[in-house]
Design an enzyme around this catalytic site. Sequence first.
Site, PDB file in Angstrom:
ATOM      1  N   GLY A   1       0.830  -1.218   0.000  1.00 61.58           N
ATOM      2  CA  GLY A   1       0.000   0.000   0.000  1.00 61.58           C
ATOM      3  C   GLY A   1       0.857   1.258   0.000  1.00 61.58           C
ATOM      4  O   GLY A   1       1.603   1.516  -0.946  1.00 61.58           O
TER       5      GLY A   1
ATOM      6  N   LYS B   1       2.219 -10.508  -3.966  1.00 60.96           N
ATOM      7  CA  LYS B   1       3.149  -9.434  -3.580  1.00 60.96           C
ATOM      8  C   LYS B   1       4.544  -9.994  -3.360  1.00 60.96           C
ATOM      9  O   LYS B   1       5.546  -9.373  -3.737  1.00 60.96           O
ATOM     10  CB  LYS B   1       2.620  -8.737  -2.317  1.00 60.96           C
ATOM     11  CG  LYS B   1       1.322  -7.976  -2.572  1.00 60.96           C
ATOM     12  CD  LYS B   1       0.660  -7.578  -1.268  1.00 60.96           C
ATOM     13  CE  LYS B   1      -0.628  -6.803  -1.492  1.00 60.96           C
ATOM     14  NZ  LYS B   1      -1.412  -6.642  -0.259  1.00 60.96           N
TER      15      LYS B   1
HETATM   16  N1  HSE Z   1      -6.395  -6.658   0.183  1.00 63.01           N
HETATM   17  C1  HSE Z   1      -5.106  -6.098   0.372  1.00 63.01           C
HETATM   18  C2  HSE Z   1      -4.763  -6.189   1.844  1.00 63.01           C
HETATM   19  C3  HSE Z   1      -5.101  -4.666  -0.081  1.00 63.01           C
HETATM   20  O1  HSE Z   1      -5.624  -6.530   2.654  1.00 63.01           O
HETATM   21  O2  HSE Z   1      -3.619  -5.959   2.187  1.00 63.01           O
HETATM   22  C4  HSE Z   1      -3.750  -4.141  -0.396  1.00 63.01           C
HETATM   23  O3  HSE Z   1      -3.133  -4.803  -1.428  1.00 63.01           O
END
Ligand code: HSE
Length: 430
Positions: free
Chosen positions: A134, A205
Site C-alpha cells: 500500500g 506481492k
Molecule cells: N487486500 C489487500 C490487503 C489490499 O488486505 O492488504 C492491499 O493490497
Amino acid sequence: MRTIRIGLLGLGQIGGGVYSLLKRKGRALAREAGASFEIGGVAVRHPKKARSVRVPKALLTTRPESLVEDPRIDVIVELLGGIQPAKRLVLEALRNGKDVVTANKALLAEAGEEIFQAAKENGQRVFFEASVGGGIPIIKALRESLVANRIDSIYSIINGTSNYILSKMSEGKLDFGEALKLAQEKGYAERNPSLDIDGVDSAHKLAILVRLAFGGKAAFKEVYSEGISRISNEDIAFAEEFGYRIKLLAIAKRDPDGIEARVQPTLLPKSHILANVMGSFNAILIKGDEVGEVLLYGKGAGPLPTASAVVSDLVDLARSLGSEWSATSLPSGGGALKIKNISSILSRYYLRFHVIDRPGVLSKISSVLGRHRISISDMIQKERRVGSVVPLILLTHDAPERELRLAIREIDRLSVVRGKSQVIRIEGGP
Ligand code: HSE
C-alpha cells in the site's frame, strides 16, 4: 508547464482515493513534479453508482478502450485489479505509446514478464509502487535505496486484511467473520476476500518482491502459500501460552540451494518486531549484506495510503520524462530463480492434536515423531478429562518438512487421534 493527461481505469476504493488526492493536492503536486496532472477520463462499470467522490459526468465512460486508444491520454492508471481485462488494456496502452501506473499485484505476479517485455519493446514504462505494501515505499526502497546490497532475506506482513483479522482474534474482541466484515467496510479487503484469507494476495506481492530482491524471474506458481482460515482461537491462545503470536508472514530467503519463497501462518515470539505489527498495518523486514536489517512499516491497505503510492508514481513519471533512465522496470538481467520446493525446507513446528486422554497416547505420538527424527522441544496438555478428547500441543526443534508431513500423516491415522492435526511453522525463536 507540461500537462500530463491521465486515463483512470477504475473508480473503486483506490480509484476514488487517487481522484480525490489529485484534486486536493493538484497544485503542490505540480510544483513537485514540474508538470500538472489532469484527469482525461475515468472508466467505470456502473456510471450511475453512488460514490464518495464526485466526478463530472462528462469524464465517465464505460469503455476503458476509449481511454487506452485516446491519443490525448499520456498515462493509464490501472486500478481494476485481477488479470482480465486489466492485462489486455495495459498491453494495449503500452503499444499505443502510453506509460502505465498500476496497483495490480495479481497482474504483475502472474503476467509480469509479458507486461515488462511489452513496455521495453514499446519504449514505455510501468510503475507499480502501490502493488506491494500500500503506502509503504518498498518498491523504490528495493530498486533504489538498497541497490548496493545483496538481499539475504525478507520477512513481511503484506496483507492488511489477514493481519487485521488475526489481530482482532488475538485481542479476543471479534471473531473471524466479524473482523473480515469490518476489513471489507474499511476498504482493505480484495473484491474477492478469499484472495486475502487464503494467502494468495500475499503470494502475489511476495513474487514481485522476490523478483526485485533476488534479480531473476520468479514463477508465481512456485511461491508456496497457505492462508489463515484454519487458524482457530484455540491455536492463538496456545501460541500465546508458549510466548508466541500468530501472523501471516510472507518470507523469502536466500540459501545455498536456492530461494525459499513462502506465505504461511507463523508463530513468532511476542518480542519479535513483526509480532507487534497489529491491525491493517504492514511491515517488511529486509536484510541486506551491507546495510543489515531495515524495517519498513506503515499502512499496507486502504484507499488513501494506496492512492499516495499511485500518485508518487505519477510524480516520478513526470520527473523522469525525457530521461533514458527508468527506475520502474524489473531487472532485465538474471535468468529463472531457483525457488525451493516447500518439502525441502527446514523449520520448527507447532503441532496441535485432539487426542483421547488415556495413558500411552503421548508415547504413541512421540514415537512416530521419533521414528522420523523429529525432536520435541516443548509441550502442553492442559485439561485432564480422562477418556474424553483433549488438545495436546507439541513444539519441535528444526525438522525437515518432508519428514514432518510423513509423521503427521501417520499420526492422523492413529485411533487415539480425532480430526486433522494442526501444523504451524515457527520462526525467529530459540
Ligand atoms: N487486500 C489487500 C490487503 C489490499 O488486505 O492488504 C492491499 O493490497
